[in-house]
Scaffold this motif. Structure first.
Motif, PDB file in Angstrom:
ATOM      1  N   LYS A 179     -85.565  66.359  65.164  1.00 37.14           N
ATOM      2  CA  LYS A 179     -85.126  65.866  66.460  1.00 37.14           C
ATOM      3  C   LYS A 179     -84.009  66.753  66.948  1.00 37.14           C
ATOM      4  CE  LYS A 179     -86.372  61.144  66.727  1.00 37.14           C
ATOM      5  NZ  LYS A 179     -85.916  59.840  67.122  1.00 37.14           N
ATOM      6  N   ARG A 212     -74.001  60.509  69.908  1.00 34.95           N
ATOM      7  CA  ARG A 212     -74.285  59.584  68.803  1.00 34.95           C
ATOM      8  C   ARG A 212     -75.140  58.394  69.228  1.00 34.95           C
ATOM      9  NH1 ARG A 212     -69.023  61.492  67.988  1.00 34.95           N
ATOM     10  NH2 ARG A 212     -68.123  59.888  69.299  1.00 34.95           N
ATOM     11  N   ARG A 217     -78.440  56.605  70.364  1.00 36.29           N
ATOM     12  CA  ARG A 217     -79.885  56.853  70.274  1.00 36.29           C
ATOM     13  C   ARG A 217     -80.502  56.780  71.665  1.00 36.29           C
ATOM     14  NH1 ARG A 217     -82.134  55.228  64.713  1.00 36.29           N
ATOM     15  NH2 ARG A 217     -83.950  56.031  65.787  1.00 36.29           N
ATOM     16  N   PRO A 218     -81.420  57.690  71.983  1.00 37.61           N
ATOM     17  CA  PRO A 218     -82.045  57.690  73.322  1.00 37.61           C
ATOM     18  C   PRO A 218     -82.731  56.375  73.664  1.00 37.61           C
ATOM     19  CG  PRO A 218     -82.521  59.740  72.181  1.00 37.61           C
ATOM     20  CD  PRO A 218     -81.831  58.842  71.198  1.00 37.61           C
TER      21      PRO A 218
END
Length: 92
Positions: A4, A16, A18-19
């Motif tokens: 990733k 930091r 998360r998408p």
């Protein structure tokens, strides 16, 4: 063996996050603002516009002209929706 890679590498506070979490938060804020409507909904969408504008300003230098245009268009559509909530333009 999947690697990733961040879309825009960096070490800031959002690196930091998360998408998926960011997507769900933005989607939830947008849907809540539209469903609630009125002034409260417009304020929620205003928070979303402000956050997206700050992110756009922070990443402006590393975005291509096409990416910049798309992000500005998204901000404009969000602004139009917000104004519609305040003015209560009939949709039908």
């Amino acid at each position: 063996m999947t690697s990733k890679r961040p879309l825009l590498p960096g070490d800031g506070p959002l690196a930091r996050v998360r998408p998926v979490v960011a997507f769900v938060l933005v989607l939830g804020l947008f849907v809540t603002g539209v469903l609630v409507g009125g002034l409260v909904g417009a304020v929620l969408l205003g928070v979303l516009i402000l956050a997206a504008g700050v992110l756009l300003a922070a990443t402006w230098k590393v975005l291509s002209p096409g990416q910049r245009t798309l992000r500005v268009v998204v901000l404009m559509v969000l602004l139009i929706i917000t104004v519609e909530l305040v003015v209560k333009i009939p949709t039908r």
